[in-house]
Design a protein around this motif. Structure first.
Motif, PDB file in Angstrom:
ATOM      1  N   LYS A   1      25.781   7.096  -3.806  1.00  0.00           N
ATOM      2  CA  LYS A   1      24.417   6.642  -3.525  1.00  0.00           C
ATOM      3  C   LYS A   1      23.741   6.096  -4.784  1.00  0.00           C
ATOM      4  O   LYS A   1      22.862   5.234  -4.695  1.00  0.00           O
ATOM      5  CB  LYS A   1      23.586   7.761  -2.909  1.00  0.00           C
ATOM      6  N   ILE A   2      24.137   6.584  -5.952  1.00  0.00           N
ATOM      7  CA  ILE A   2      23.561   6.091  -7.200  1.00  0.00           C
ATOM      8  C   ILE A   2      24.005   4.658  -7.446  1.00  0.00           C
ATOM      9  O   ILE A   2      23.193   3.782  -7.763  1.00  0.00           O
ATOM     10  CB  ILE A   2      23.956   7.010  -8.365  1.00  0.00           C
ATOM     11  N   PHE A   3      25.299   4.392  -7.303  1.00  0.00           N
ATOM     12  CA  PHE A   3      25.797   3.030  -7.468  1.00  0.00           C
ATOM     13  C   PHE A   3      25.203   2.099  -6.410  1.00  0.00           C
ATOM     14  O   PHE A   3      24.873   0.944  -6.707  1.00  0.00           O
ATOM     15  CB  PHE A   3      27.317   3.011  -7.383  1.00  0.00           C
ATOM     16  N   ALA A   4      25.071   2.580  -5.179  1.00  0.00           N
ATOM     17  CA  ALA A   4      24.497   1.749  -4.119  1.00  0.00           C
ATOM     18  C   ALA A   4      23.048   1.397  -4.426  1.00  0.00           C
ATOM     19  O   ALA A   4      22.609   0.265  -4.192  1.00  0.00           O
ATOM     20  CB  ALA A   4      24.603   2.474  -2.776  1.00  0.00           C
ATOM     21  N   GLY A   5      22.288   2.356  -4.946  1.00  0.00           N
ATOM     22  CA  GLY A   5      20.908   2.080  -5.315  1.00  0.00           C
ATOM     23  C   GLY A   5      20.813   1.028  -6.408  1.00  0.00           C
ATOM     24  O   GLY A   5      19.990   0.109  -6.338  1.00  0.00           O
ATOM     25  N   LEU A   6      21.669   1.149  -7.415  1.00  0.00           N
ATOM     26  CA  LEU A   6      21.695   0.144  -8.476  1.00  0.00           C
ATOM     27  C   LEU A   6      22.072  -1.222  -7.911  1.00  0.00           C
ATOM     28  O   LEU A   6      21.490  -2.245  -8.308  1.00  0.00           O
ATOM     29  CB  LEU A   6      22.693   0.543  -9.561  1.00  0.00           C
ATOM     30  N   ALA A   7      23.033  -1.247  -6.999  1.00  0.00           N
ATOM     31  CA  ALA A   7      23.487  -2.509  -6.413  1.00  0.00           C
ATOM     32  C   ALA A   7      22.384  -3.191  -5.615  1.00  0.00           C
ATOM     33  O   ALA A   7      22.372  -4.425  -5.503  1.00  0.00           O
ATOM     34  CB  ALA A   7      24.701  -2.260  -5.523  1.00  0.00           C
TER      35      ALA A   7
ATOM     36  N   GLU B   1       0.809  -1.220   0.000  1.00  0.00           N
ATOM     37  CA  GLU B   1       0.000   0.000   0.000  1.00  0.00           C
ATOM     38  C   GLU B   1       0.843   1.272   0.000  1.00  0.00           C
ATOM     39  O   GLU B   1       0.308   2.379  -0.095  1.00  0.00           O
ATOM     40  CB  GLU B   1      -0.948   0.012   1.207  1.00  0.00           C
ATOM     41  N   ILE B   2       2.156   1.138   0.119  1.00  0.00           N
ATOM     42  CA  ILE B   2       3.058   2.292   0.189  1.00  0.00           C
ATOM     43  C   ILE B   2       4.027   2.258  -0.983  1.00  0.00           C
ATOM     44  O   ILE B   2       4.615   1.220  -1.296  1.00  0.00           O
ATOM     45  CB  ILE B   2       3.851   2.309   1.514  1.00  0.00           C
ATOM     46  N   PHE B   3       4.196   3.403  -1.624  1.00  0.00           N
ATOM     47  CA  PHE B   3       5.221   3.572  -2.657  1.00  0.00           C
ATOM     48  C   PHE B   3       6.311   4.429  -2.026  1.00  0.00           C
ATOM     49  O   PHE B   3       6.156   5.629  -1.866  1.00  0.00           O
ATOM     50  CB  PHE B   3       4.631   4.251  -3.895  1.00  0.00           C
ATOM     51  N   ARG B   4       7.412   3.772  -1.664  1.00  0.00           N
ATOM     52  CA  ARG B   4       8.429   4.428  -0.837  1.00  0.00           C
ATOM     53  C   ARG B   4       9.587   4.952  -1.682  1.00  0.00           C
ATOM     54  O   ARG B   4      10.153   4.228  -2.506  1.00  0.00           O
ATOM     55  CB  ARG B   4       8.950   3.470   0.231  1.00  0.00           C
ATOM     56  N   VAL B   5       9.930   6.207  -1.442  1.00  0.00           N
ATOM     57  CA  VAL B   5      11.039   6.883  -2.120  1.00  0.00           C
ATOM     58  C   VAL B   5      12.088   7.191  -1.069  1.00  0.00           C
ATOM     59  O   VAL B   5      11.781   7.824  -0.051  1.00  0.00           O
ATOM     60  CB  VAL B   5      10.562   8.180  -2.804  1.00  0.00           C
ATOM     61  N   VAL B   6      13.312   6.761  -1.280  1.00  0.00           N
ATOM     62  CA  VAL B   6      14.343   6.921  -0.266  1.00  0.00           C
ATOM     63  C   VAL B   6      15.498   7.779  -0.791  1.00  0.00           C
ATOM     64  O   VAL B   6      15.888   7.678  -1.955  1.00  0.00           O
ATOM     65  CB  VAL B   6      14.872   5.552   0.217  1.00  0.00           C
ATOM     66  N   TYR B   7      15.987   8.649   0.088  1.00  0.00           N
ATOM     67  CA  TYR B   7      17.236   9.381  -0.136  1.00  0.00           C
ATOM     68  C   TYR B   7      18.143   9.057   1.037  1.00  0.00           C
ATOM     69  O   TYR B   7      17.711   9.090   2.199  1.00  0.00           O
ATOM     70  CB  TYR B   7      16.999  10.890  -0.192  1.00  0.00           C
ATOM     71  N   PHE B   8      19.403   8.753   0.764  1.00  0.00           N
ATOM     72  CA  PHE B   8      20.351   8.610   1.877  1.00  0.00           C
ATOM     73  C   PHE B   8      21.660   9.291   1.503  1.00  0.00           C
ATOM     74  O   PHE B   8      22.102   9.233   0.358  1.00  0.00           O
ATOM     75  CB  PHE B   8      20.581   7.133   2.240  1.00  0.00           C
ATOM     76  N   GLY B   9      22.233   9.969   2.474  1.00  0.00           N
ATOM     77  CA  GLY B   9      23.482  10.676   2.222  1.00  0.00           C
ATOM     78  C   GLY B   9      23.618  11.878   3.128  1.00  0.00           C
ATOM     79  O   GLY B   9      22.899  12.042   4.116  1.00  0.00           O
ATOM     80  N   THR B  10      24.539  12.741   2.765  1.00  0.00           N
ATOM     81  CA  THR B  10      24.823  13.940   3.536  1.00  0.00           C
ATOM     82  C   THR B  10      23.947  15.088   3.040  1.00  0.00           C
ATOM     83  O   THR B  10      23.730  15.232   1.843  1.00  0.00           O
ATOM     84  CB  THR B  10      26.302  14.326   3.393  1.00  0.00           C
ATOM     85  N   PHE B  11      23.446  15.873   3.962  1.00  0.00           N
ATOM     86  CA  PHE B  11      22.621  17.027   3.608  1.00  0.00           C
ATOM     87  C   PHE B  11      23.546  18.201   3.286  1.00  0.00           C
ATOM     88  O   PHE B  11      23.915  18.998   4.156  1.00  0.00           O
ATOM     89  CB  PHE B  11      21.675  17.373   4.767  1.00  0.00           C
ATOM     90  N   ILE B  12      23.948  18.278   2.024  1.00  0.00           N
ATOM     91  CA  ILE B  12      24.847  19.329   1.544  1.00  0.00           C
ATOM     92  C   ILE B  12      24.315  19.836   0.201  1.00  0.00           C
ATOM     93  O   ILE B  12      23.516  19.158  -0.458  1.00  0.00           O
ATOM     94  CB  ILE B  12      26.297  18.817   1.390  1.00  0.00           C
TER      95      ILE B  12
ATOM     96  N   GLU C   1      22.688  12.794   7.868  1.00  0.00           N
ATOM     97  CA  GLU C   1      22.949  14.014   8.625  1.00  0.00           C
ATOM     98  C   GLU C   1      23.688  14.983   7.714  1.00  0.00           C
ATOM     99  O   GLU C   1      23.994  14.664   6.572  1.00  0.00           O
ATOM    100  CB  GLU C   1      23.791  13.712   9.866  1.00  0.00           C
ATOM    101  N   GLY C   2      24.008  16.158   8.245  1.00  0.00           N
ATOM    102  CA  GLY C   2      24.778  17.114   7.464  1.00  0.00           C
ATOM    103  C   GLY C   2      24.396  18.539   7.776  1.00  0.00           C
ATOM    104  O   GLY C   2      23.389  18.800   8.463  1.00  0.00           O
ATOM    105  N   PRO C   3      25.184  19.490   7.291  1.00  0.00           N
ATOM    106  CA  PRO C   3      24.993  20.901   7.661  1.00  0.00           C
ATOM    107  C   PRO C   3      23.652  21.485   7.225  1.00  0.00           C
ATOM    108  O   PRO C   3      23.186  22.451   7.831  1.00  0.00           O
ATOM    109  CB  PRO C   3      26.162  21.612   6.957  1.00  0.00           C
ATOM    110  N   ASP C   4      23.036  20.927   6.178  1.00  0.00           N
ATOM    111  CA  ASP C   4      21.772  21.484   5.688  1.00  0.00           C
ATOM    112  C   ASP C   4      20.546  20.707   6.158  1.00  0.00           C
ATOM    113  O   ASP C   4      19.427  20.990   5.723  1.00  0.00           O
ATOM    114  CB  ASP C   4      21.772  21.520   4.152  1.00  0.00           C
ATOM    115  N   ARG C   5      20.734  19.769   7.078  1.00  0.00           N
ATOM    116  CA  ARG C   5      19.576  18.981   7.505  1.00  0.00           C
ATOM    117  C   ARG C   5      18.545  19.853   8.220  1.00  0.00           C
ATOM    118  O   ARG C   5      17.340  19.703   7.994  1.00  0.00           O
ATOM    119  CB  ARG C   5      20.006  17.828   8.405  1.00  0.00           C
ATOM    120  N   GLN C   6      18.999  20.749   9.097  1.00  0.00           N
ATOM    121  CA  GLN C   6      18.046  21.599   9.804  1.00  0.00           C
ATOM    122  C   GLN C   6      17.229  22.444   8.828  1.00  0.00           C
ATOM    123  O   GLN C   6      16.013  22.602   8.993  1.00  0.00           O
ATOM    124  CB  GLN C   6      18.776  22.506  10.800  1.00  0.00           C
TER     125      GLN C   6
END
Length: 205
Positions: A116-122, A20-31, A59-64
């Motif tokens: 993160k692009i290569f990790a997503g493909l992997a 029932e959920i279509f999940r979109v994920v981002y992982f990495g540094t907030f820069i 996490e990262g400097p732009d997360r807030q």
């Protein structure tokens, strides 16, 4: 030689996704390189699609700033999660439907292919990322992954909707992107590239 991704850390999971959920994920540094503000604005464009959920990991400097943007827009479809170790990240991100790459327009973002692009493909996920000449040199749009104009939240939102509404395309991207990764970006494939470069250098001495 591209960074690739370690296949011992990132690999497809057998766990079933939430139907029932279509999940979109981002992982990495907030820069700025990664253009997280574009992701959040795209989530706002999709706020009337209750099945689509965004997980932003890291996490990262732009997360807030990102959290403030999401709060200002009143978004209920975005979840912020802290930094995760690789095993936990694989378990969380590996069951998503879409893995997001980078959407920034800094020189560094435009001239590189982020890990993160290569990790997503992997992990055999359909990857959506910002377009650039560098990305076009490495990947084919709608074959290995899906490319969108950078700093264009509407384009990103439309890409996510397209893949949600076209499950065959979603699966094709995941499968062909994974096969392309296996052929070109595993540690063994990258080791062969390094070896070829080293042999060429030695032959010139």
């Amino acid at each position: 030689v591209p960074t690739g991704a370690d296949e011992h850390t990132y690999y497809p999971l057998s766990a079933e996704r939430e139907p029932e959920i279509f999940r979109v994920v981002y992982f990495g540094t907030f820069i700025p390189n990664h253009g997280v503000a574009t992701i959040i604005s795209a989530a706002a464009c999709l706020s009337d699609e209750p099945a689509i959920r965004f997980d932003l990991i890291g996490e990262g400097p732009d997360r807030q700033l990102a959290e403030q943007q999401a709060a200002r827009l009143g978004l209920q479809n975005v979840t912020f999660l802290g930094w995760m170790e690789p095993d936990e990240l694989r378990q969380r991100a590996g069951t998503a439907d879409i893995c997001l790459g980078a959407f920034g327009t800094t020189p560094q973002s435009l001239m590189t292919v982020q890990n993160k692009i290569f990790a997503g493909l992997a992990m055999r996920l359909a990857v959506v990322s910002g377009d650039s000449p560098t990305m076009r040199q490495v990947f084919q749009h709608r074959r290995h992954l899906y490319l969108v104009e950078r700093l264009n939240p509407q384009a990103l939102a439309e890409a996510i909707l397209t893949l949600k509404r076209q499950p065959d395309l979603l699966k094709s991207l995941a499968d062909q992107g994974y096969d392309y990764y296996i052929s070109n970006f595993t540690t063994q494939a990258l080791g062969a590239k390094y070896l070829a470069h080293l042999r060429e250098l030695v032959s010139r001495v």
